[in-house]
Each structure stands twice: as C-alpha cells, then as structure tokens.
Scaffold this motif. Structure first.
Motif, PDB file in Angstrom:
ATOM      1  N   TRP A  63       0.833  -1.194   0.000  1.00  0.00           N
ATOM      2  CA  TRP A  63       0.000   0.000   0.000  1.00  0.00           C
ATOM      3  C   TRP A  63       0.869   1.246   0.000  1.00  0.00           C
ATOM      4  CZ3 TRP A  63      -5.288  -0.460  -0.211  1.00  0.00           C
ATOM      5  CH2 TRP A  63      -5.821  -1.731   0.081  1.00  0.00           C
ATOM      6  N   LYS A  64       0.291   2.368  -0.348  1.00  0.00           N
ATOM      7  CA  LYS A  64       0.968   3.663  -0.279  1.00  0.00           C
ATOM      8  C   LYS A  64       0.140   4.634   0.542  1.00  0.00           C
ATOM      9  CE  LYS A  64       0.110   6.875  -3.240  1.00  0.00           C
ATOM     10  NZ  LYS A  64       0.313   7.771  -4.371  1.00  0.00           N
ATOM     11  N   ALA A  65       0.829   5.488   1.272  1.00  0.00           N
ATOM     12  CA  ALA A  65       0.172   6.630   1.914  1.00  0.00           C
ATOM     13  C   ALA A  65       0.426   7.836   1.019  1.00  0.00           C
ATOM     14  CB  ALA A  65       0.757   6.868   3.299  1.00  0.00           C
ATOM     15  N   GLY A  66      -0.605   8.627   0.790  1.00  0.00           N
ATOM     16  CA  GLY A  66      -0.437   9.840  -0.015  1.00  0.00           C
ATOM     17  C   GLY A  66      -0.935  11.051   0.747  1.00  0.00           C
ATOM     18  N   LEU A  67      -0.643  12.226   0.219  1.00  0.00           N
ATOM     19  CA  LEU A  67      -1.075  13.486   0.838  1.00  0.00           C
ATOM     20  C   LEU A  67      -0.580  13.559   2.281  1.00  0.00           C
ATOM     21  CD1 LEU A  67      -4.784  13.381  -0.418  1.00  0.00           C
ATOM     22  CD2 LEU A  67      -2.859  14.481  -1.534  1.00  0.00           C
ATOM     23  N   THR A  68       0.665  13.200   2.507  1.00  0.00           N
ATOM     24  CA  THR A  68       1.162  13.101   3.879  1.00  0.00           C
ATOM     25  C   THR A  68       1.824  14.380   4.390  1.00  0.00           C
ATOM     26  OG1 THR A  68       3.083  12.064   2.882  1.00  0.00           O
ATOM     27  CG2 THR A  68       1.525  10.608   3.967  1.00  0.00           C
ATOM     28  N   ALA A  71       1.187  20.628   4.360  1.00  0.00           N
ATOM     29  CA  ALA A  71       0.678  21.599   3.380  1.00  0.00           C
ATOM     30  C   ALA A  71      -0.399  20.972   2.499  1.00  0.00           C
ATOM     31  CB  ALA A  71       1.827  22.104   2.522  1.00  0.00           C
ATOM     32  N   LYS A  72      -0.149  19.749   2.048  1.00  0.00           N
ATOM     33  CA  LYS A  72      -1.113  19.107   1.141  1.00  0.00           C
ATOM     34  C   LYS A  72      -2.384  18.691   1.897  1.00  0.00           C
ATOM     35  CE  LYS A  72      -0.575  16.968  -3.282  1.00  0.00           C
ATOM     36  NZ  LYS A  72       0.276  16.343  -4.264  1.00  0.00           N
ATOM     37  N   MET A  73      -2.225  18.310   3.158  1.00  0.00           N
ATOM     38  CA  MET A  73      -3.411  17.944   3.957  1.00  0.00           C
ATOM     39  C   MET A  73      -4.306  19.155   4.191  1.00  0.00           C
ATOM     40  SD  MET A  73      -2.464  15.288   6.865  1.00  0.00           S
ATOM     41  CE  MET A  73      -2.164  13.605   6.480  1.00  0.00           C
ATOM     42  N   VAL A 108       7.441  12.869  -9.910  1.00  0.00           N
ATOM     43  CA  VAL A 108       8.253  11.987  -9.051  1.00  0.00           C
ATOM     44  C   VAL A 108       8.318  12.531  -7.632  1.00  0.00           C
ATOM     45  CG1 VAL A 108      10.517  10.910  -8.758  1.00  0.00           C
ATOM     46  CG2 VAL A 108       9.644  11.337 -11.038  1.00  0.00           C
ATOM     47  N   GLU A 109       8.168  11.609  -6.681  1.00  0.00           N
ATOM     48  CA  GLU A 109       8.294  11.939  -5.262  1.00  0.00           C
ATOM     49  C   GLU A 109       9.350  11.030  -4.645  1.00  0.00           C
ATOM     50  OE1 GLU A 109       3.619  12.997  -4.376  1.00  0.00           O
ATOM     51  OE2 GLU A 109       4.350  10.996  -3.907  1.00  0.00           O
ATOM     52  N   CYS A 110      10.099  11.523  -3.648  1.00  0.00           N
ATOM     53  CA  CYS A 110      11.014  10.638  -2.918  1.00  0.00           C
ATOM     54  C   CYS A 110      10.371  10.251  -1.590  1.00  0.00           C
ATOM     55  CB  CYS A 110      12.394  11.261  -2.748  1.00  0.00           C
ATOM     56  SG  CYS A 110      12.430  12.978  -2.318  1.00  0.00           S
ATOM     57  N   LEU A 141      11.522   5.949  -5.038  1.00  0.00           N
ATOM     58  CA  LEU A 141      10.891   7.009  -5.830  1.00  0.00           C
ATOM     59  C   LEU A 141       9.483   6.550  -6.145  1.00  0.00           C
ATOM     60  CD1 LEU A 141      13.668   7.756  -8.511  1.00  0.00           C
ATOM     61  CD2 LEU A 141      13.162   9.092  -6.436  1.00  0.00           C
ATOM     62  N   GLU A 142       8.495   7.405  -5.919  1.00  0.00           N
ATOM     63  CA  GLU A 142       7.160   7.092  -6.414  1.00  0.00           C
ATOM     64  C   GLU A 142       6.885   7.960  -7.635  1.00  0.00           C
ATOM     65  OE1 GLU A 142       3.479   7.906  -4.217  1.00  0.00           O
ATOM     66  OE2 GLU A 142       2.471   6.461  -5.513  1.00  0.00           O
ATOM     67  N   ILE A 143       6.445   7.329  -8.711  1.00  0.00           N
ATOM     68  CA  ILE A 143       6.055   8.085  -9.906  1.00  0.00           C
ATOM     69  C   ILE A 143       4.531   8.111  -9.890  1.00  0.00           C
ATOM     70  CG2 ILE A 143       6.145   8.164 -12.436  1.00  0.00           C
ATOM     71  CD1 ILE A 143       8.815   6.187 -11.551  1.00  0.00           C
ATOM     72  N   GLY A 163      -5.129   7.003  -5.470  1.00  0.00           N
ATOM     73  CA  GLY A 163      -4.095   7.910  -4.956  1.00  0.00           C
ATOM     74  C   GLY A 163      -3.037   8.252  -5.977  1.00  0.00           C
ATOM     75  N   SER A 164      -3.433   8.264  -7.265  1.00  0.00           N
ATOM     76  CA  SER A 164      -2.504   8.600  -8.364  1.00  0.00           C
ATOM     77  C   SER A 164      -1.358   7.590  -8.497  1.00  0.00           C
ATOM     78  CB  SER A 164      -1.911  10.016  -8.212  1.00  0.00           C
ATOM     79  OG  SER A 164      -2.905  10.987  -8.103  1.00  0.00           O
ATOM     80  N   ALA A 165      -1.480   6.414  -7.869  1.00  0.00           N
ATOM     81  CA  ALA A 165      -0.394   5.424  -7.953  1.00  0.00           C
ATOM     82  C   ALA A 165      -0.157   5.030  -9.410  1.00  0.00           C
ATOM     83  CB  ALA A 165      -0.746   4.179  -7.137  1.00  0.00           C
TER      84      ALA A 165
HETATM   85  O1  0L1 Z   1       1.472  10.041  -3.306  1.00  0.00           O
HETATM   86  C1  0L1 Z   1       0.893  11.133  -3.178  1.00  0.00           C
HETATM   87  O2  0L1 Z   1       1.052  11.872  -2.184  1.00  0.00           O
HETATM   88  C2  0L1 Z   1      -0.022  11.606  -4.282  1.00  0.00           C
HETATM   89  C3  0L1 Z   1      -1.408  11.784  -3.799  1.00  0.00           C
HETATM   90  C4  0L1 Z   1      -2.335  12.192  -4.910  1.00  0.00           C
HETATM   91  C5  0L1 Z   1      -2.276  13.631  -5.275  1.00  0.00           C
HETATM   92  C6  0L1 Z   1      -1.494  13.918  -6.519  1.00  0.00           C
HETATM   93  O3  0L1 Z   1      -1.652  13.226  -7.540  1.00  0.00           O
HETATM   94  O4  0L1 Z   1      -0.744  14.903  -6.500  1.00  0.00           O
END
Ligand code: 0L1
Ligand code: MG
Length: 264
Positions: A63-68, A71-73, A108-110, A141-143, A163-165
């Motif tokens: 699983w992934k947690a997003g919007l963590t 600021a985004k919350m 991309v997110e780290c 890295l999450e794309i 969650g945009s996975a």
């Molecule tokens: O992994 C994330 O934090 C992305 C959450 C979904 C929001 C987005 O696509 O920017």
C-alpha cells in the motif's frame, strides 16, 4: 464511512478509472458527474479496482500513503493520509528507463519505503508498533500520475484513482528502522544534475512511521489489515517534480543511499 453511490455507479466509475489508467487518457474529476460523492464512495471505487485487478491475476505487494505533508493535507482539508494499493506490475528496476508514453502527466516523489515482518492492524496502531513490525526500510521514488485533466481533482476523485499510484522504484541500502533516526534523514533529489528538492523525512507527518500507522487506521476502516511481508510507501518527503522523456532523477538519502530513474 458514508457510502452514497449505488453498486452500478461504483462499477461505472471503476470502468472510467480503469480505462483512464490503461489508455493513459486524462478524464474529468469524478465529482463533476457525481457531486454528492463522498470519501467512502472514492474508496469503494478504489477497492473495486483492486478487486478486479487481483481477480485478473495481478499481484498486490502493499500500500501507499499519499497526501502526507501538512501543506497538502491543509489544502485538501484532511487529517489522515489517503491510501492506495501497490501492485508488483507497478515496480520498475533501479536506474532503469521508465516509459512515459503510458502515463498521463508523471511526477516523481522521494519516499521512505517500509517492508514489514509482522501483521499490523487496528484503529490505534502506533509508531512504535510500526517500527517493531518493520523488517527494513529503503529509499524509493514514487512516480505518481493523476488521471484527472489538468491535475484538477478533489479528495474523493483522487482516492478513487488509487491515490494517483502509477510506478515505483526502490534502491539504496536496506536498513533496520531502529538502527537510524528515521525522523531526521536529509534527502536531496536532483533532476538532470540540478537539486530540485532539499528536505528531511520529518516532513512526512513528523515521522514516516506515523504515516504508516495512519495508513493502518484507514485500512481498518476499510475492513483490511496490513499483512506481514507488505511493501509500504510512506508518503512524499517533498513536493512532486514533473518529468518528461529525457529526464534523469536521482534521490540521495542520508544513511540509506540513492535511488534513480531515467524517463523515456
Ligand atoms: O502520493 C501522493 O502523495 C499523491 C497523492 C495524490 C495527489 C497527486 O496526484 O498529487
Ligand atoms: Mg507518494
């Protein structure tokens, strides 16, 4: 959770999300047609997508947690992370060429990834329980790839869109979570040799294990647990960086080494 969509509407919206993901085609956010949609409805669509993919023989790894990030919350008006499921087919090898022609608008997110050795469950999972149940952590890295036109979405829609996975890459050195101070690791992400983010792991809800504990809480609300052997991505340490063909990304994590991908 307050479900308002009928089973037929959940099936219809799952068809839309599935097609948008498979065809890499942007669609309007789901609430344009279903303005009364709730967060529970979003998860019902996500769970139906997961059920279909697993029934088709795809293997879920975690699983992934997003919007963590805080600021985004605040932006989305939520106090717990959104979650999404991760499949084996989303993994890409470290340093490999990641195709972009099958994605809509990749970013991309780290993130710190956890691999668990014990089951985690319940509404009151704690940071300590997460750390005790963790086999090792590693840099990733999450794309992400929101399937919504112009990145215009709300929480219900983005949860339905898993969650945009889209893809993920792991690398570096696996470490025992208790051997390092997971709350204060510095991370530098470079795109094409230029630093694009300088951040610390505390940006993930104060401690990445807290994001995993909250993920377990959301799973509990969905009637699920986190089995031993799960792969969990704990959420972005800094903002997502847009990528296009020709871009190279490397994230260097203090204590954990680096992880990279190139985009074609
Ligand atoms: O992994 C994330 O934090 C992305 C959450 C979904 C929001 C987005 O696509 O920017
Ligand atoms: Mg993420």
């Amino acid at each position: 959770m307050n479900l308002t969509l009928s089973p037929a509407d959940i099936a219809l919206l799952t068809d839309r999300i599935d097609a948008a993901q498979k065809n890499a085609q942007a669609i309007p956010k789901l609430t344009d047609d279903f303005p009364g949609m709730t967060l529970a409805d979003g998860y019902a669509v996500q769970m139906e997508l997961r059920r279909r993919w697993r029934a088709a023989g795809l293997r879920q790894v975690g699983w992934k947690a997003g919007l963590t990030s805080t600021a985004k919350m605040l932006q989305m008006g939520v106090s717990v992370p959104s979650i999404g499921f991760l499949m084996a087919a989303m993994a890409r090898p470290e340093g490999s060429a990641v195709r972009t022609d099958d994605l809509v608008h990749p970013r991309v997110e780290c993130e710190i990834a956890f691999v668990t050795k014990d089951r985690l469950a319940g509404a009151h999972c704690t940071r300590e329980e997460v750390l005790a149940a963790t086999d090792f952590v590693l840099p990733s890295l999450e794309i992400i790839d929101s399937r919504f036109s112009g990145f215009k979405f709300d929480l219900q829609s983005v949860v339905a869109d898993n969650g945009s996975a889209a893809r993920y890459v792991t690398g570096g050195r696996p470490r025992r979570a208790t051997d390092i101070d997971l709350a204060s690791l510095g991370v530098v992400m470079e795109k094409n040799g230029e630093p694009v983010t300088l951040a610390a792991t505390a940006a993930v809800m104060g401690h990445p294990a807290d994001a995993v504990a909250l993920l377990v809480k959301v799973l509990d609300e969905l009637g699920e647990d986190l089995p031993a052997g799960s792969f969990v991505m704990s959420g972005a340490i800094s903002e997502a960086v847009a990528v296009k063909p020709g871009d190279n990304v490397i994230a260097r994590f203090q204590e954990l080494g680096s992880v990279s991908a190139r985009f074609v």
